[in-house]
Enzyme design. Structure first.
Site, PDB file in Angstrom:
ATOM      1  N   MET A   1     -10.626   4.003  -4.280  1.00 53.50           N
ATOM      2  CA  MET A   1     -10.633   5.054  -5.308  1.00 53.50           C
ATOM      3  C   MET A   1     -11.949   5.826  -5.337  1.00 53.50           C
ATOM      4  SD  MET A   1      -8.919   2.534  -8.149  1.00 53.50           S
ATOM      5  CE  MET A   1     -10.058   1.209  -7.726  1.00 53.50           C
TER       6      MET A   1
ATOM      7  N   LYS B   1      -1.002   5.066 -14.092  1.00 53.69           N
ATOM      8  CA  LYS B   1      -2.332   5.529 -14.489  1.00 53.69           C
ATOM      9  C   LYS B   1      -2.954   6.240 -13.298  1.00 53.69           C
ATOM     10  CE  LYS B   1      -3.792   1.459 -15.789  1.00 53.69           C
ATOM     11  NZ  LYS B   1      -4.685   0.415 -16.330  1.00 53.69           N
TER      12      LYS B   1
ATOM     13  N   PRO C   1       0.780  -1.236   0.000  1.00 51.07           N
ATOM     14  CA  PRO C   1       0.000   0.000   0.000  1.00 51.07           C
ATOM     15  C   PRO C   1       0.813   1.289   0.000  1.00 51.07           C
ATOM     16  CG  PRO C   1       0.099  -0.901   2.190  1.00 51.07           C
ATOM     17  CD  PRO C   1       0.799  -1.886   1.312  1.00 51.07           C
TER      18      PRO C   1
ATOM     19  N   GLY D   1       0.866  -1.385  -7.282  1.00 52.77           N
ATOM     20  CA  GLY D   1       0.458  -0.940  -5.952  1.00 52.77           C
ATOM     21  C   GLY D   1      -0.545  -1.896  -5.336  1.00 52.77           C
ATOM     22  N   GLY D   2      -0.397  -2.161  -4.030  1.00 58.49           N
ATOM     23  CA  GLY D   2      -1.323  -3.059  -3.357  1.00 58.49           C
ATOM     24  C   GLY D   2      -1.132  -4.493  -3.793  1.00 58.49           C
ATOM     25  N   ASP D   3      -2.228  -5.120  -4.200  1.00 52.27           N
ATOM     26  CA  ASP D   3      -2.220  -6.511  -4.643  1.00 52.27           C
ATOM     27  C   ASP D   3      -2.618  -6.569  -6.113  1.00 52.27           C
ATOM     28  OD1 ASP D   3      -2.506  -9.587  -3.600  1.00 52.27           O
ATOM     29  OD2 ASP D   3      -3.946  -9.136  -5.182  1.00 52.27           O
TER      30      ASP D   3
ATOM     31  N   GLY E   1      -2.525   5.886   2.716  1.00 50.39           N
ATOM     32  CA  GLY E   1      -2.395   5.004   3.867  1.00 50.39           C
ATOM     33  C   GLY E   1      -1.051   4.311   3.936  1.00 50.39           C
TER      34      GLY E   1
ATOM     35  N   ASP F   1       3.822   1.182 -11.485  1.00 57.53           N
ATOM     36  CA  ASP F   1       2.696   2.085 -11.673  1.00 57.53           C
ATOM     37  C   ASP F   1       2.681   3.201 -10.633  1.00 57.53           C
ATOM     38  OD1 ASP F   1       1.518   1.071  -9.332  1.00 57.53           O
ATOM     39  OD2 ASP F   1       0.280  -0.358 -10.410  1.00 57.53           O
TER      40      ASP F   1
ATOM     41  N   THR G   1      -3.063  -5.397   0.429  1.00 61.98           N
ATOM     42  CA  THR G   1      -3.956  -4.457  -0.224  1.00 61.98           C
ATOM     43  C   THR G   1      -4.321  -3.285   0.699  1.00 61.98           C
ATOM     44  OG1 THR G   1      -6.007  -4.276  -1.496  1.00 61.98           O
ATOM     45  CG2 THR G   1      -6.072  -5.669   0.473  1.00 61.98           C
ATOM     46  N   ALA G   2      -4.605  -2.136   0.088  1.00 59.29           N
ATOM     47  CA  ALA G   2      -4.829  -0.898   0.833  1.00 59.29           C
ATOM     48  C   ALA G   2      -6.033  -0.982   1.768  1.00 59.29           C
ATOM     49  CB  ALA G   2      -5.014   0.267  -0.134  1.00 59.29           C
TER      50      ALA G   2
END
Length: 523
Positions: free
Chosen positions: A186, A59, A14, A90-92, A215, A37, A120-121
């Site tokens: 998001m 993106k 995250p 980012g994240g998973d 986070g 990314d 994940t975030a």
């Protein structure tokens, strides 16, 4: 046909670089190509090999450097070329990361791939905000939802053509309104719609909710409210993407579980001016206390131009009564050169070992396997000279100093004045000024976001002022300055700069403690 490589879809986590998985770190260390990314922390790229090809395909909302089709094609191309590729996401990769689409493209092209899950975030950001996503007394389920108001705006043409997850109409708000804990990815722009839709379908307007931006990073900001007032509070706080929103009674637990945002230096942006070789220890300690660290080395370390004198001194080190190390750098360069000469600690014979500072003592013991005979409590050259003199170890003795090419002469002068037979001052390394300060440092300085600059030597202070330009005093007017000791403080004052704090113990832990004691209120 070219030998096929392998593409590794690696979850970067995250934001906190420390949350990268061990497997992800292993792959990143050896990758030929890294495709990353927007949400992958750029600090992770420091792990990459110097010759690795780094490609940004970020993106951000509707602003894409690459479309998804182009990313897929790039991964296929690099995989087919025989490269080891890390797709850093980012994240998973499989949690709203479009990793599934990338795997489909790779499989269709016959490219081998591996998926390395990431944190994940929706789990990590609440955890760092003091909000557990499950609690036995409050909820037994946890739901993840994409929060894009109009998913169509973020699709490529191919996805639109096949009608993938058309719009956001597939969200059943009547079901979501009954769930005990829901996280929306998001969803900052769509937050008013999300909250009103939940309320309209039966959710309690007083249900606790929180939006967390960036986070797990030092920039993390958390806004807490209810479904009824969270959108307004987020707007008032000027919270923007990337952020995650969590809805449920577990949000109430933040009052007792908020650990990350209460750390002593949380939210402070601190510039570390040490060399790249030395910055890591200080940066690590500051980050552990919650700071955002920008490494801005003002000097670099390099071997001496000519090793002749140093080589002779090392070979004859055992002929001296005392060998003196004044910094960790001197120890490191001495160890490295001994190895290159196929020598070891036996060259020091029966010479006494004296050092300045506990860090130097630890380096001697760790890197040279030597016991330190003298380390004065005050970490300055004057204290070392006085200690030798007080012990009756100056007059008639021979000294070898292994230190920087340009070093303060006071130690040599005091020993000679006290009757030393020989004081040999040998350069084990030289310092080279950096050519410029990092753009990130200059940007935070100009925006007023820079809180601290740390100085660990006189040279870092002089070089930093020089790199900032003639108006350095004005530019640092609202920035707190931290000095590691009196010598550095004296240099800062000569430059017309008054340090906010000076370490009581003249080492890195002392410097950090001084900043910690000052806290965010000092101006």
């Amino acid at each position: 046909m070219a030998k096929s490589g392998k593409v590794h879809l690696v979850g970067a986590g995250p934001g906190d670089p420390g949350l990268l998985t061990v497997r992800g770190a292993e792959l990143l260390d050896v990758a030929d190509v890294v495709v990353y990314d927007y949400l992958a922390n750029p600090e992770l790229l420091d792990r990459c090999r110097p010759d690795a090809e780094i490609i940004y395909v970020g993106k951000k909302a509707a602003a894409h450097t690459f479309t998804q089709d182009q990313i897929n094609a790039l991964l296929v191309e690099k995989g087919l070329s025989g490269k080891s590729v890390v797709r850093l996401k980012g994240g998973d990769p499989f949690v709203f990361g479009r990793g599934g689409e990338e795997c489909e493209a790779l499989r269709e092209a016959g490219v081998d791939f591996e998926v390395v899950p990431g944190i994940t975030a929706a789990i990590a950001a609440p955890a760092y905000a003091g909000i557990p996503v499950t609690h036995r007394d409050l909820n037994s389920s946890f739901t993840l939802i994409t929060g894009h108001e109009k998913e169509e705006d973020y699709k490529d043409e191919q996805a639109r053509a096949r009608g993938a997850a058309s719009g956001s109409s597939d969200v059943d708000w009547s079901v979501l309104a009954k769930l005990p804990c829901v996280a929306f990815y998001m969803g900052v722009k769509a937050l008013p719609r999300i909250c009103s839709s939940l309320i309209d379908h039966g959710a309690d307007p007083a249900m606790p909710a929180a939006t967390i931006r960036w986070g797990t990073r030092p920039e993390q900001r958390t806004v807490v409210g209810t479904l009824a007032d969270l959108p307004r509070k987020v707007i008032e706080a000027k919270l923007a993407a990337p952020a995650i929103t969590i809805v449920g009674r577990v949000v109430e637990l933040r009052q007792t579980m908020n650990w990350f945002e209460t750390r002593p230096l949380f939210g402070q942006t601190i510039a570390v001016t040490r060399t790249r070789q030395q910055a890591s220890d200080l940066s690590k300690e500051l980050r552990q206390l919650g700071a955002r660290v920008i490494e801005a080395p003002t000097i670099e370390l390099a071997p001496p131009t000519d090793w002749t004198d140093a080589d002779d001194a090392l070979r004859r080190a055992g002929e001296y009564d005392w060998v003196l190390f004044t910094s960790v750098n001197g120890v490191s360069f001495a160890r490295r050169r001994l190895r290159e000469l196929n020598l070891d600690a036996r060259v020091f014979g029966k010479a006494g070992i004296a050092v300045i500072g506990s860090a130097t003592r630890e380096a001697v013991e760790r890197e040279l396997a030597l016991r330190v005979d003298l380390c004065p409590p005050a970490f300055v050259a004057e204290a070392l000279a006085e200690a030798l003199i007080d012990l009756g170890q100056a007059s008639g003795r021979k000294f070898l100093l292994l230190r920087a090419e340009i070093a303060r002469p006071i130690l040599c002068e005091k020993l000679r004045d006290s009757g030393a037979v020989e004081v040999r001052d040998v350069a084990m390394y030289q310092t080279v000024s950096a050519k410029q300060l990092p753009a990130a440092l200059l940007a935070t300085l100009e925006s007023g976001e820079l809180d601290w600059v740390t100085f660990t030597s006189s040279s870092t202070a002089k070089n930093f002022a020089q790199l900032l330009g003639d108006d350095y005093r004005r530019r640092l007017m609202n920035v707190k300055l931290a000095s590691i000791g009196p010598v550095t403080t004296a240099t800062l004052k000569e430059l017309g700069l008054d340090p906010t704090v000076q370490a009581e113990t003249f080492n890195i832990p002392g410097l950090v403690q001084a900043m910690r004691d000052t806290g965010p209120s000092c101006s």
